[in-house]
Design a protein around this motif. Sequence first.
Motif, PDB file in Angstrom:
ATOM      1  N   VAL A   1       6.609  -9.859   1.034  1.00 28.93           N
ATOM      2  CA  VAL A   1       8.099  -9.896   1.313  1.00 28.93           C
ATOM      3  C   VAL A   1       8.807  -8.690   1.446  1.00 28.93           C
ATOM      4  CG1 VAL A   1      10.290 -10.664   0.149  1.00 28.93           C
ATOM      5  CG2 VAL A   1       8.424 -12.034  -0.350  1.00 28.93           C
ATOM      6  N   VAL A   2       8.403  -7.593   0.975  1.00 31.21           N
ATOM      7  CA  VAL A   2       8.850  -6.314   1.233  1.00 31.21           C
ATOM      8  C   VAL A   2       8.549  -5.889   2.537  1.00 31.21           C
ATOM      9  CG1 VAL A   2       8.810  -3.815   0.449  1.00 31.21           C
ATOM     10  CG2 VAL A   2       9.148  -5.642  -1.182  1.00 31.21           C
ATOM     11  N   MET A   3       7.190  -6.292   3.010  1.00 30.62           N
ATOM     12  CA  MET A   3       6.765  -5.759   4.441  1.00 30.62           C
ATOM     13  C   MET A   3       7.723  -6.397   5.412  1.00 30.62           C
ATOM     14  SD  MET A   3       3.169  -6.257   6.047  1.00 30.62           S
ATOM     15  CE  MET A   3       3.538  -8.005   7.064  1.00 30.62           C
TER      16      MET A   3
ATOM     17  N   ILE B   1      -2.256   0.794   9.598  1.00 29.90           N
ATOM     18  CA  ILE B   1      -2.088   1.377   8.516  1.00 29.90           C
ATOM     19  C   ILE B   1      -0.891   1.257   7.697  1.00 29.90           C
ATOM     20  CG2 ILE B   1      -2.633   3.605   7.221  1.00 29.90           C
ATOM     21  CD1 ILE B   1      -4.442   4.387   9.696  1.00 29.90           C
ATOM     22  N   LEU B   2       0.162   1.730   8.439  1.00 28.95           N
ATOM     23  CA  LEU B   2       1.619   1.846   7.597  1.00 28.95           C
ATOM     24  C   LEU B   2       1.893   0.424   7.128  1.00 28.95           C
ATOM     25  CD1 LEU B   2       4.262   2.933   6.665  1.00 28.95           C
ATOM     26  CD2 LEU B   2       5.240   2.376   9.120  1.00 28.95           C
ATOM     27  N   LEU B   3       1.743  -0.669   7.957  1.00 32.46           N
ATOM     28  CA  LEU B   3       2.095  -1.977   7.356  1.00 32.46           C
ATOM     29  C   LEU B   3       0.995  -2.571   6.453  1.00 32.46           C
ATOM     30  CD1 LEU B   3       3.187  -3.620  10.844  1.00 32.46           C
ATOM     31  CD2 LEU B   3       4.606  -2.949   9.084  1.00 32.46           C
ATOM     32  N   SER B   4      -0.003  -2.167   6.688  1.00 29.83           N
ATOM     33  CA  SER B   4      -1.181  -2.452   5.579  1.00 29.83           C
ATOM     34  C   SER B   4      -0.724  -1.831   4.289  1.00 29.83           C
ATOM     35  CB  SER B   4      -2.591  -2.261   6.132  1.00 29.83           C
ATOM     36  OG  SER B   4      -2.833  -3.109   7.298  1.00 29.83           O
TER      37      SER B   4
ATOM     38  N   TYR C   1       2.225  -3.677   2.736  1.00 27.33           N
ATOM     39  CA  TYR C   1       1.691  -5.005   2.195  1.00 27.33           C
ATOM     40  C   TYR C   1       0.938  -4.760   0.894  1.00 27.33           C
ATOM     41  CZ  TYR C   1      -0.989  -9.512   2.056  1.00 27.33           C
ATOM     42  OH  TYR C   1      -1.292 -10.574   1.414  1.00 27.33           O
ATOM     43  N   PHE C   2       0.112  -3.856   0.743  1.00 26.39           N
ATOM     44  CA  PHE C   2      -0.853  -3.664  -0.232  1.00 26.39           C
ATOM     45  C   PHE C   2      -0.239  -3.334  -1.678  1.00 26.39           C
ATOM     46  CE2 PHE C   2      -3.665  -1.020  -3.025  1.00 26.39           C
ATOM     47  CZ  PHE C   2      -4.857  -1.817  -3.272  1.00 26.39           C
ATOM     48  N   PHE C   3       0.940  -2.300  -1.490  1.00 23.56           N
ATOM     49  CA  PHE C   3       1.486  -1.812  -2.418  1.00 23.56           C
ATOM     50  C   PHE C   3       2.929  -2.448  -2.915  1.00 23.56           C
ATOM     51  CE2 PHE C   3      -0.764   2.137  -1.205  1.00 23.56           C
ATOM     52  CZ  PHE C   3      -1.403   2.494  -2.123  1.00 23.56           C
TER      53      PHE C   3
END
Length: 342
Positions: free
Chosen positions: A228-230, A216-219, A222-224
């Motif tokens: 690259v930021v992930m 959930i945290l990584l997703s 990635y979504f917001f």
Amino acid sequence: MKALRYLMVFSVPLTVYISFTSSGWITFLTLIYVFGIVPLADFFLKVDAVNFNKEQEEIEKNNKLYSSILYLTLPTQIFFLVWFLFVIQDTSNTIDLIGRISAMGIMCGVVGINVGHELGHRKNRLEQLLGEILLLTSLETHFLPYHNAGHHFNVATPEDAATAKKNELLYVFWIRSQIMSYIEAWKIENKRLKTSDRTWFHHQNRMIIYTIAHIILLSSIYFFFGLVVMLYFLAAATIGILLLETVNYIEHYGLLRKKNKFGRYERVKHTHSWNSNHVIGKLVLFNLSRHSDHHYNGSKHYQILKSLPESPQMPTGYPGMMLLSLIPPIWFKLMNKKLQEI
């Protein structure tokens, strides 16, 4: 007033703030502070091996200010993590990028993982939850099941993934400890559920909950914020994890418990952990360097941990020893000699 000394941990977020709001070499201020200024100060300042007497210990044990300081690190860690995601998204300069990632990574290790470790030992479920959230910010939630039910049980034996063997390279230990502790965390949870007639695939399996939380945290990142930021966040979390494993490496390097005539290991003693009473590192890390007493009684709150004469002592504080461990020839020469003296 003694509790207020531990507010020194917030000197780390202060350097991260400067890193996020500056550019150039100053973005490396957190790195310079933790692995430059702190070790240098520890080298010159007199060590503090003073313990509370029984009356003082009881007073300080019940002083809620100590726990309040720990609680305050949670909103601080979350605030800086969210800020990191925004600021790193707009960072294009390579120097600034590396400096800010290193700053967030060090904060993940010093604040996220270290305080998560302290709260994870508490018996109160709410405090444990706070510890789990802190560990989640570094993607290191599996640390709790293994550390509490594995490391503390098997410490200073070949069965412990988090005990460094004599002459083991730090860089090999990083991989061995992280992978094996993750596998053992699953085994510990599976065994715990099996004893209560539950299958491993159960909502009370903490490793399943932790895995979902990580996804959930990584997703969400990635979504917001994008891929690259992930990846930048993963880099920062990795730095935090490597700091944890380096601390694991220096805490029990080369120390082994003996077996009795029945083939069982002796009880964990104060001689089975390396200690340091160097002032600055001790305060910033919430007395983590009084590690022998922590293993003797894992639920003992950080402020009343004792320094005992039989505990093997490091020549300098934790940050300085972590730097030395990065250079194997120097580390082996220094620590193998100290092992012979025990």
